[in-house]
Every structure is written in structure tokens, then in C-alpha cells.
Design a protein around this motif. Structure first.
Motif, PDB file in Angstrom:
ATOM      1  N   UNK A   3       0.949  -1.146  -0.038  1.00  0.00           N
ATOM      2  CA  UNK A   3      -0.058  -0.232  -0.134  1.00  0.00           C
ATOM      3  C   UNK A   3       1.121   1.297   0.109  1.00  0.00           C
ATOM      4  N   UNK A   4       0.755   2.310  -1.076  1.00  0.00           N
ATOM      5  CA  UNK A   4       1.719   3.261  -1.235  1.00  0.00           C
ATOM      6  C   UNK A   4       1.058   4.390  -0.110  1.00  0.00           C
ATOM      7  N   UNK A   5       2.136   5.346  -0.112  1.00  0.00           N
ATOM      8  CA  UNK A   5       1.736   6.431   1.109  1.00  0.00           C
ATOM      9  C   UNK A   5       0.664   7.459   0.527  1.00  0.00           C
ATOM     10  N   UNK A   6       0.685   7.419  -0.805  1.00  0.00           N
ATOM     11  CA  UNK A   6      -0.712   8.213  -1.040  1.00  0.00           C
ATOM     12  C   UNK A   6      -1.970   7.560  -0.799  1.00  0.00           C
ATOM     13  N   UNK A   7      -2.117   6.473  -0.804  1.00  0.00           N
ATOM     14  CA  UNK A   7      -3.321   5.471  -0.360  1.00  0.00           C
ATOM     15  C   UNK A   7      -3.299   5.901   1.206  1.00  0.00           C
ATOM     16  N   UNK A   8      -2.382   5.702   1.876  1.00  0.00           N
ATOM     17  CA  UNK A   8      -2.432   5.695   3.324  1.00  0.00           C
ATOM     18  C   UNK A   8      -2.935   6.972   3.763  1.00  0.00           C
ATOM     19  N   UNK A   9      -2.308   8.110   3.101  1.00  0.00           N
ATOM     20  CA  UNK A   9      -2.413   9.558   3.356  1.00  0.00           C
ATOM     21  C   UNK A   9      -3.904   9.789   3.142  1.00  0.00           C
TER      22      UNK A   9
ATOM     23  N   UNK B  44     -10.059  13.687  -3.219  1.00  0.00           N
ATOM     24  CA  UNK B  44      -9.253  12.610  -3.103  1.00  0.00           C
ATOM     25  C   UNK B  44      -9.326  11.706  -4.508  1.00  0.00           C
ATOM     26  N   UNK B  45     -10.473  12.014  -5.145  1.00  0.00           N
ATOM     27  CA  UNK B  45     -10.566  11.419  -6.504  1.00  0.00           C
ATOM     28  C   UNK B  45      -9.488  12.263  -7.400  1.00  0.00           C
TER      29      UNK B  45
ATOM     30  N   UNK C   7      -9.989   3.836  -9.599  1.00  0.00           N
ATOM     31  CA  UNK C   7     -11.426   3.270  -8.694  1.00  0.00           C
ATOM     32  C   UNK C   7     -11.033   2.341  -7.733  1.00  0.00           C
ATOM     33  N   UNK C   8     -10.053   1.426  -8.091  1.00  0.00           N
ATOM     34  CA  UNK C   8      -9.742   0.237  -6.843  1.00  0.00           C
ATOM     35  C   UNK C   8      -8.950   1.025  -5.824  1.00  0.00           C
ATOM     36  N   UNK C   9      -8.221   1.998  -5.920  1.00  0.00           N
ATOM     37  CA  UNK C   9      -7.542   2.608  -4.819  1.00  0.00           C
ATOM     38  C   UNK C   9      -8.589   3.541  -4.264  1.00  0.00           C
ATOM     39  N   UNK C  10      -9.510   4.126  -4.872  1.00  0.00           N
ATOM     40  CA  UNK C  10     -10.533   4.838  -3.917  1.00  0.00           C
ATOM     41  C   UNK C  10     -11.558   4.013  -3.310  1.00  0.00           C
ATOM     42  N   UNK C  11     -11.738   2.775  -3.923  1.00  0.00           N
ATOM     43  CA  UNK C  11     -12.850   2.053  -2.949  1.00  0.00           C
ATOM     44  C   UNK C  11     -12.399   1.594  -1.838  1.00  0.00           C
TER      45      UNK C  11
END
Length: 401
Positions: free
Chosen positions: A1-7, A203-204, A211-215
Motif C-alpha cells: 500500500x503506497x503512501x498516497x493511499x495511506x494518506x 481525493x478522486x 477506482x480500485x484505490x478509491x474503493x
């Protein structure tokens, strides 16, 4: 999981976990842990579902489309005006509440630790300039800042919970509602405590419409508050007798009653310090998330008017009205939280459903039976929340705090 997703997950969770969490045990006192747990789960389910619906709308739109752009596309001028009024009312009220509450906490801590006294006006101004400046630097900076503040918030929440858990008793958690109608009066505050939808367009754009990351961000980001709220309720409601808690909050309305109750549970100085820091961090993460959403929304609203979309003008319009309200109504924190649910129902429940229906019709896609059932449930919940808030305002439904 990258830092952008965690953030991004932490922005969702941090925006939700704010002042409403501090009010939660107060409005839960007459309901009991069992009843409030059911309310928490159902509202989380609804809010997570509509967040995913909101993300689906971007399948039919560029990832950098703002809230005003997509509402005008699907709901026309009338829909965009209603959205604008709801969005601005909600976010200005919340930012004003966070400036008022954050300024008060900043002032008390400066006096306690550095012996510096600030007036409410000075404290509000310092808080706005100091932390509002972070928002003007963009989503990446808010992401980085939120990670650290959220970590601090969790650390001191753990300390508070650790201090309270030795006092938790099953008989306190098994308490039945003092009055059944109190369950309904708790719904608006609980609902507001899951209010993170305003940051979805930002965030979008930040995740470039993946979409996978956003879900993943929406599900995990909204589930974190649910788990934390349940643990928080266990710690507070389970560690103090319901009758004693009710007497304290009837005598000391609002946050003061909660802090007094916690002091009676644990006399350790570290507990009071931890609660103070946790409260400050909770307000700050919500302030950053909501202010970022309002800043982006204003820029989108004025994208065809250079003087509005200008960063300096946008940052002024983001904070000046809210700061003005906070200066004239320094005790508006609870007032804003109480009525925020009305605008939030429109933005978080009704609009995502209406826009997705319109988007699917324009794309000539059928709406499945499962979606129709889900939409019906959302409209029922919306009606319950709006009706409850109206009846509370009219004094027809009992409430605490």
C-alpha cells in the motif's frame, strides 16, 4: 500500500473523527452501549455505501471534476444551487466550530505550558493563520500533516482509553436506554461523526480516478472511525455508572461534562493531559479535511472567474466568513455540530444517489434491484435524520447535552 493511499485513508478517517467524537459519549449516556452500537453500525454502513456511490459517479466524469461541476451536469442549475448552499452552510459552520474549539484549546494550552494569555479573538486568529496556511499549500501538504496529527491523535486516544479500561464494568455496558426516544436524538450527532464525503472530489483528483484505490480508501477510511468510536464508547460508557454520568452532563453541558466525568473516573494527571491533546488533534484533523474540501470547492465554483479561482482569493473566501462567525459567536461549536446533519444529509446521502441515477440513465445503463433496495434504504434514513432534527428543534424529542 503506497503512501498516497495511506494518506488518503487518513484524510477520510481524520475528517470524520473530530468534534462529533467528543460529543458522542454525552449523547450516548441515556441510550446505552447496545443501542448506540447498532446506530453506529447502521450509519457507517449507509455512509460507506453512499461514498462508494459517489466514487462510481466519476466513472462517467474526468477525475478532476469538482463537486459543482458534476452536480450542475446531472442536477442542473437548481441542483447546483442547492448543493452550493448545503456545501457552504455545512463547511462554513464546521470550520467556524473548529476555529472556535481549536482556538480555545490553543489558548488554554499556551496559558498552561508557556503562561501566555490570549483572548478568544487572538486565539481564533492565530489558529486560523497557523493551520489555515497549511490548507493553502495543497492536498499533498494536508496529506503529510494529517498523517502526523492523526498519529498523535491515535497515540493520546490510546493513552486515554488505557487509563479508562481498568474501570470498565460489564453492568455499565449492559444499561438499557433511559428513554427510547433518546436513540433518535443521538442519530444526528452520530451521523455527523461520519461526515467525510466533502473530501471525496479532492481525493478522486489526488488519486487520479483510480477506482480500485478509491474503493479501498472509502471502505478502510470510514471503517477506522467505526472501530475507534466503538472502543471509545466502551471506555467511557463502561467505566462510569450511567446514573452518575447523566447527573454530571445535566449539570455541566457539553464537553465540560465529559471532561469532568473522565476526571472523576481517573485522577491521574496524565489522563487529563492526554484528553486535552487528543481533543486538540481531533479538532485539527477535521479542520484540515473540511477546509481543504471547501478550498477546492470554491476554486471549482469560480473556475470561470479568475478572481475567485485565484489561490489567494480562494483561501480568503475559505476562512474569512467562518472566522467572522467564530469571533462573533465564540460558543458556536456545539451549535454548528447540532445542525450540521441537515446539510450533511443532502450532501452525503441524497445527492450521491440522485447523481448516480442520472449518470446511469445518461449512459443508458440499468439500475439493478440491489441498488434500488439500497437507494430506498438511504432515502428512509435521510427522512429519519431530517425529521429527528426538526423535532429536536421543536422540543418534541428529548435530548441530552
Amino acid at each position: 500500500m503506497n503512501s498516497k493511499i495511506i494518506g488518503s485513508i487518513l484524510i477520510v478517517a481524520g475528517t470524520a473523527i473530530g468534534g462529533g467524537m467528543l460529543a458522542m459519549p454525552i449523547i450516548s449516556a441515556g441510550v446505552g452501549f447496545g443501542g448506540i452500537s447498532i446506530v453506529l453500525f447502521l450509519i457507517w454502513l449507509a455512509m460507506c455505501y453512499t461514498a462508494l456511490l459517489f466514487v462510481k459517479i466519476y466513472k462517467y466524469n474526468p477525475h478532476d471534476s469538482g463537486m459543482n461541476t458534476i452536480t450542475q451536469k446531472y442536477l442542473g442549475k437548481t441542483g447546483s444551487i442547492i448543493t452550493a448552499i448545503s456545501m457552504l452552510t455545512l463547511m462554513y459552520a464546521l470550520i467556524s466550530a473548529y476555529i472556535s474549539g481549536g482556538g480555545a484549546i490553543l489558548s488554554s494550552n499556551l496559558q498552561l505550558w508557556l503562561h501566555i494569555e490570549l483572548s478568544p479573538t487572538q486565539a481564533a486568529l492565530v489558529f486560523t493563520v497557523l493551520f489555515g496556511g497549511i490548507v493553502s499549500l495543497g492536498t499533498k501538504v494536508v496529506d503529510f500533516t494529517t498523517k502526523w496529527i492523526f498519529s498523535i491523535k491515535l497515540l493520546f486516544l490510546v493513552l486515554v482509553i488505557a487509563a479508562l479500561f481498568p474501570y470498565v464494568r460489564l453492568e455499565n455496558l449492559a444499561t438499557l436506554p433511559v428513554e427510547r426516544a433518546l436513540i433518535f436524538s443521538a442519530i444526528p450527532v452520530i451521523f455527523t461523526s461520519f461526515g467525510f464525503h466533502v473530501v471525496i472530489p479532492s481525493l478522486v483528483s489526488y488519486l487520479k480516478g483510480d477506482f480500485k484505490q478509491l474503493r479501498l480508501v472509502m471502505i478502510v477510511g470510514s471503517a477506522i472511525p467505526l472501530v475507534i468510536y466503538l472502543i471509545w464508547e466502551i471506555a467511557v460508557l463502561g467505566s462510569i455508572d450511567n446514573g452518575i454520568f447523566m447527573r454530571i452532563i445535566h449539570t455541566n453541558v457539553g464537553l465540560e461534562g465529559l471532561l469532568l466525568a473522565i476526571r472523576q473516573i481517573s485522577q491521574a494527571p496524565i489522563t487529563n493531559i492526554a484528553v486535552n491533546i487528543f481533543a486538540a488533534a481531533a479538532i485539527l484533523t477535521s479542520f484540515l479535511g473540511v477546509a481543504l474540501a471547501l478550498y477546492d470547492y470554491i476554486k471549482d465554483l469560480g473556475k470561470n472567474k479568475a478572481w475567485i479561482s485565484n489561490s489567494y482569493t480562494a483561501i480568503f473566501l475559505t476562512f474569512a466568513p467562518a472566522l467572522g462567525f467564530a469571533l462573533y459567536y465564540p460558543k458556536g461549536f456545539i451549535l454548528a455540530l447540532s445542525y450540521a446533519s441537515i446539510s450533511l444529509v443532502i450532501l452525503s446521502l441524497i445527492l450521491p444517489v440522485l447523481m448516480l441515477i442520472k449518470a446511469k440513465r445518461q449512459a443508458q445503463e440499468k439500475i439493478s434491484l440491489g441498488m434500488k433496495i439500497g437507494f430506498t434504504g438511504i432515502f428512509i434514513l435521510s427522512t429519519v435524520i431530517l425529521a429527528t432534527q426538526v423535532f429536536i428543534s421543536l422540543g418534541k424529542v428529548p435530548h441530552i447535552g
